[in-house]
Design a protein around this motif. Structure first.
Motif, short mmCIF file in Angstrom:
data_model
loop_
_atom_site.label_atom_id
_atom_site.label_comp_id
_atom_site.label_asym_id
_atom_site.label_seq_id
_atom_site.Cartn_x
_atom_site.Cartn_y
_atom_site.Cartn_z
N THR A 84 0.80 -1.22 0.00
CA THR A 84 0.00 0.00 0.00
C THR A 84 0.83 1.27 0.00
O THR A 84 0.28 2.36 -0.16
CB THR A 84 -0.94 0.02 1.21
OG1 THR A 84 -0.16 -0.06 2.41
CG2 THR A 84 -1.91 -1.14 1.17
N TYR A 87 0.29 3.75 -2.77
CA TYR A 87 -0.74 4.79 -2.71
C TYR A 87 -0.17 6.12 -2.23
O TYR A 87 -0.80 7.16 -2.40
CB TYR A 87 -1.88 4.36 -1.78
CG TYR A 87 -2.78 3.28 -2.35
CD1 TYR A 87 -3.94 3.63 -3.04
CD2 TYR A 87 -2.48 1.93 -2.19
CE1 TYR A 87 -4.77 2.65 -3.56
CE2 TYR A 87 -3.30 0.95 -2.72
CZ TYR A 87 -4.45 1.31 -3.40
OH TYR A 87 -5.27 0.35 -3.92
N THR A 289 -0.48 6.78 6.24
CA THR A 289 -1.52 6.63 5.21
C THR A 289 -1.50 5.22 4.63
O THR A 289 -2.56 4.62 4.41
CB THR A 289 -1.31 7.67 4.10
OG1 THR A 289 -1.34 8.98 4.67
CG2 THR A 289 -2.40 7.55 3.04
N ILE A 293 -4.63 2.44 4.81
CA ILE A 293 -5.15 1.71 3.64
C ILE A 293 -5.00 0.21 3.84
O ILE A 293 -5.87 -0.57 3.43
CB ILE A 293 -4.43 2.19 2.37
CG1 ILE A 293 -4.77 3.66 2.10
CG2 ILE A 293 -4.84 1.34 1.16
CD1 ILE A 293 -4.01 4.28 0.95
N ARG A 348 -14.13 3.72 -0.67
CA ARG A 348 -13.56 4.75 0.19
C ARG A 348 -12.06 4.92 -0.06
O ARG A 348 -11.54 6.04 0.00
CB ARG A 348 -13.80 4.40 1.67
CG ARG A 348 -15.21 4.61 2.16
CD ARG A 348 -15.33 4.29 3.65
NE ARG A 348 -14.48 5.17 4.46
CZ ARG A 348 -14.37 5.06 5.79
NH1 ARG A 348 -15.04 4.11 6.44
NH2 ARG A 348 -13.59 5.90 6.45
N ILE A 349 -11.38 3.83 -0.35
CA ILE A 349 -9.94 3.94 -0.68
C ILE A 349 -9.76 4.74 -1.96
O ILE A 349 -8.92 5.65 -2.03
CB ILE A 349 -9.31 2.54 -0.82
CG1 ILE A 349 -9.31 1.81 0.53
CG2 ILE A 349 -7.88 2.64 -1.36
CD1 ILE A 349 -8.82 0.38 0.46
N ASP A 350 -10.55 4.42 -2.97
CA ASP A 350 -10.42 5.11 -4.25
C ASP A 350 -10.76 6.59 -4.15
O ASP A 350 -10.23 7.41 -4.90
CB ASP A 350 -11.33 4.45 -5.30
CG ASP A 350 -10.83 3.08 -5.72
OD1 ASP A 350 -9.64 2.78 -5.47
OD2 ASP A 350 -11.62 2.30 -6.29
N THR A 351 -11.65 6.95 -3.23
CA THR A 351 -12.04 8.36 -3.07
C THR A 351 -11.32 9.04 -1.92
O THR A 351 -11.67 10.15 -1.53
CB THR A 351 -13.57 8.45 -2.86
OG1 THR A 351 -13.94 7.68 -1.71
CG2 THR A 351 -14.32 7.96 -4.09
N ARG A 352 -10.31 8.38 -1.39
CA ARG A 352 -9.43 8.91 -0.33
C ARG A 352 -10.20 9.27 0.94
O ARG A 352 -9.85 10.17 1.69
CB ARG A 352 -8.70 10.15 -0.84
CG ARG A 352 -7.31 10.38 -0.21
CD ARG A 352 -6.33 9.32 -0.63
NE ARG A 352 -4.96 9.63 -0.21
CZ ARG A 352 -3.89 8.91 -0.54
NH1 ARG A 352 -4.03 7.83 -1.29
NH2 ARG A 352 -2.69 9.24 -0.11
N ASP A 353 -11.26 8.54 1.21
CA ASP A 353 -12.00 8.69 2.46
C ASP A 353 -11.48 7.61 3.42
O ASP A 353 -12.12 6.60 3.65
CB ASP A 353 -13.50 8.52 2.19
CG ASP A 353 -14.34 8.65 3.45
OD1 ASP A 353 -13.82 9.19 4.45
OD2 ASP A 353 -15.50 8.21 3.44
N LEU A 354 -10.31 7.86 3.97
CA LEU A 354 -9.56 6.82 4.67
C LEU A 354 -9.83 6.82 6.16
O LEU A 354 -10.36 7.78 6.72
CB LEU A 354 -8.06 7.02 4.43
CG LEU A 354 -7.61 7.15 2.97
CD1 LEU A 354 -6.11 7.38 2.90
CD2 LEU A 354 -8.00 5.91 2.17
#
Length: 579
Positions: A84, A87, A289, A293, A348-354
């Protein structure tokens, strides 16, 4: 005098015989060769060249390339080397595939150099091939996102099962050598698997060649070509450049008394390599980060596990060959309602809502067990509910908080040999005495080195951002409780102890720690983080919003939400689900 490329009026067109001569293949380029001598065969039939970003040109024999050209090895093209961390560092897109090529290259380079310079070692071509194959195949068993799979997913998906990627590497290697074009004998396969495991006891027939086990998976001191490659490759990928010259260490290596030793002038290079390992683990592999993820990916796959039965595939090489990082896309492509939770997490990962990072603290290695046993999600939730009373603005959130909202991540950071100085496990020689090896002492290397070589990095995350401030309060109360308990224990011990008779003080014992400490100490008049010199003080740099003094919140205090009192936690986001 200038030269023109344009045809002139006097130019004579080439004849048909001239054209025939130009396009007639040169005899040296003929593909077929009538000779039976393998050494006289054209180069392209005996080896293949790979252009590598780290090592330049890598040349591997046709026999080794037959192993590369299998589904079991090609699978590594689909597994990110840094998991990860990709990312966070977009250029770190390299895969296990090229890492394994690099390790094979370095393994072959090292053993061939030893074979050439120390003929008394009696290194055979079979030894060279086995070590090269071990370097090539050592990571065959890595699962999706590399170490995330065996250190985080499998322990949760299959509690109690003792499984690591090295086990899968042996399974996949056994399956690989069944491929029709692969030429590895059962005896060679046995040696290769022992070299991958770094276990000499599995090959008593190699007694006298113990040094072979120092090349790919060195259990003696951790200095092996696997580490040489991934440190150089990962540094290159994140834009840091080469940290340590692996080529220098390979050229410095010499076998003395059955183990690989290094020239004493390269002792600092060895230490720099060990320090680079620590630095990369702390800054890159365990980036906050990337860690957030990791937990989101694991939660998503665990949510899908009851329906996809992913964990069961680790025992079947025919299924495991398709188990790669692509599993994320496979889950996202589904439409079954049972997998909606998994798809939402991946969205949520793809939209950076982590998952939100709450707090971190670095602790001495000596308290790692205390951290693991006492700083838990359950303890944090219990203390948060206990301290936040009904008239506090966060009371409702505290009541809603449960253990599933909290993640406590403990990472052990060290230079390769845990609490030990890695240089204490390496032997060195000098040019004046090239056949005699010994451990180095402080004055042989440097006095500017740390006294400790390991630490514990503890971080707390919130799965729901609404609970960040509440979780931080609970975490800090846990720290305070641990500190108070230790202080009371010290008082009890002092009160129970009898005063000793005065004795002549004994000189301190001589220890291996002969270095100046790099351990951080605040300057005179300053206070350690958290407002206290205690180990269990909190990290004042991580306060959430205006939370000054909230860790000392008395029962029943705290303003109700109003114009001058903002909630320290962000408002709940509107629900976002995968399309």
């Amino acid at each position: 005098m200038s030269t023109t490329l344009a045809p002139t009026a006097d130019a004579v067109p080439p004849s048909s015989s001239d054209l025939k001569a130009v396009f007639t293949p040169h005899p040296a380029h003929d593909v077929e060769d009538d000779t039976d001598d393998e050494d006289a065969q054209p180069l392209l039939e005996t080896e293949r060249t790979f252009k590598d970003s780290v090592h330049g040109l890598i040349k591997l024999s046709n026999r080794i390339c037959k192993i590369i050209d299998t589904p079991q090895f090609q699978r590594l093209r689909h597994i990110k080397q840094l998991g990860t961390s990709y990312y966070v560092w977009p250029a770190a897109s390299h895969n296990r595939f090229e890492h394994c090529l690099g390790v094979a290259h370095l393994a072959m380079t090292q053993i061939q150099r030893l074979q050439r310079l120390q003929p008394d070692l009696k290194i055979t071509q079979q030894d060279v091939d086995c070590v090269t194959i071990a370097g090539l195949c050592h990571d065959l068993g890595h699962g999706p996102w590399s170490h995330v799979w065996d250190t985080m997913f499998i322990p949760k998906a299959l509690p109690g099962k003792k499984w690591k990627h090295e086990d899968a590497s042996e399974m996949m290697f056994d399956d690989l050598i069944k491929e029709p074009n692969v030429n590895v004998s059962p005896e060679e396969a046995h040696v290769v698997k022992a070299l991958i495991a770094g276990d000499l006891s599995r090959c008593p027939e190699l007694k006298g060649k113990e040094f072979l086990f120092d090349i790919v998976a060195n259990k003696r001191n951790g200095l092996d070509v696997d580490k040489f490659d991934y440190l150089a490759r990962d540094c290159y990928a994140i834009g840091q450049g080469e940290s340590v010259s692996s080529e220098r260490l390979i050229h410095s290596a010499r076998v003395i008394d059955g183990q690989i030793c290094y020239d004493i002038k390269d002792a600092n290079t060895v230490y720099e390599l060990c320090w680079s390992r620590f630095s990369l683990h702390k800054r890159i592999y365990n980036h906050k980060t990337a860690k957030a993820i990791e937990y989101m990916l694991i939660d998503a796959v665990l949510a899908a596990e009851p329906y996809l039965k992913i964990a069961e595939q680790i025992e079947n090489p025919k299924q495991y060959v398709y188990l790669t990082d692509d599993i994320k896309l496979r889950i996202q492509s589904t439409t079954e309602p049972e997998l909606q939770k998994a798809r939402d997490l991946l969205y949520r990962i793809d939209t950076r809502d982590l998952y939100k990072w709450v707090e971190y603290k670095v602790y001495p290695w000596s308290v790692k067990d205390v951290c693991r046993q006492r700083i838990t999600p359950k303890a944090i939730v219990t203390h948060a509910k206990k301290i936040i009373k009904p008239d506090n603005e966060m009371y409702e959130l505290a009541q809603e908080l449960d253990e599933e909202h909290v993640i406590v991540d403990l990472a052990h950071m060290h230079c390769g040999m845990k609490e030990q100085n890695p240089l204490n496990f390496v032997k060195f020689y000098s040019k004046r005495k090239p056949d005699r090896a010994r451990h180095a002492e402080g004055g042989d290397i440097s006095h500017i080195m740390p006294e400790v070589f390991c630490e514990v990095l503890l971080r707390v995350f919130a799965r729901d951002p609404r609970f960040v401030a509440v979780i931080q309060l609970g975490f800090r109360q846990v720290l305070k409780a641990i500190g108070n308990a230790e202080a009371e224990e010290e008082v009890d011990l002092d009160s129970e102890s009898e005063p000793d008779e005065p004795t002549t003080p004994k000189p301190p014992k001589r220890t291996m720690s002969r270095n100046v400490s790099r351990v951080f100490a605040p300057p005179d008049g300053a206070v350690a983080q958290g407002g206290t010199t205690s180990t269990w003080g909190h990290n004042a740099f991580t306060d959430v919003g205006n939370t000054e003094g909230r860790d000392n919140l008395p029962s029943g205090s705290g303003k109700k939400r109003g114009a001058d009192a903002r909630s320290p936690s962000p408002p709940k986001k509107k629900g976002r689900t995968a399309k």
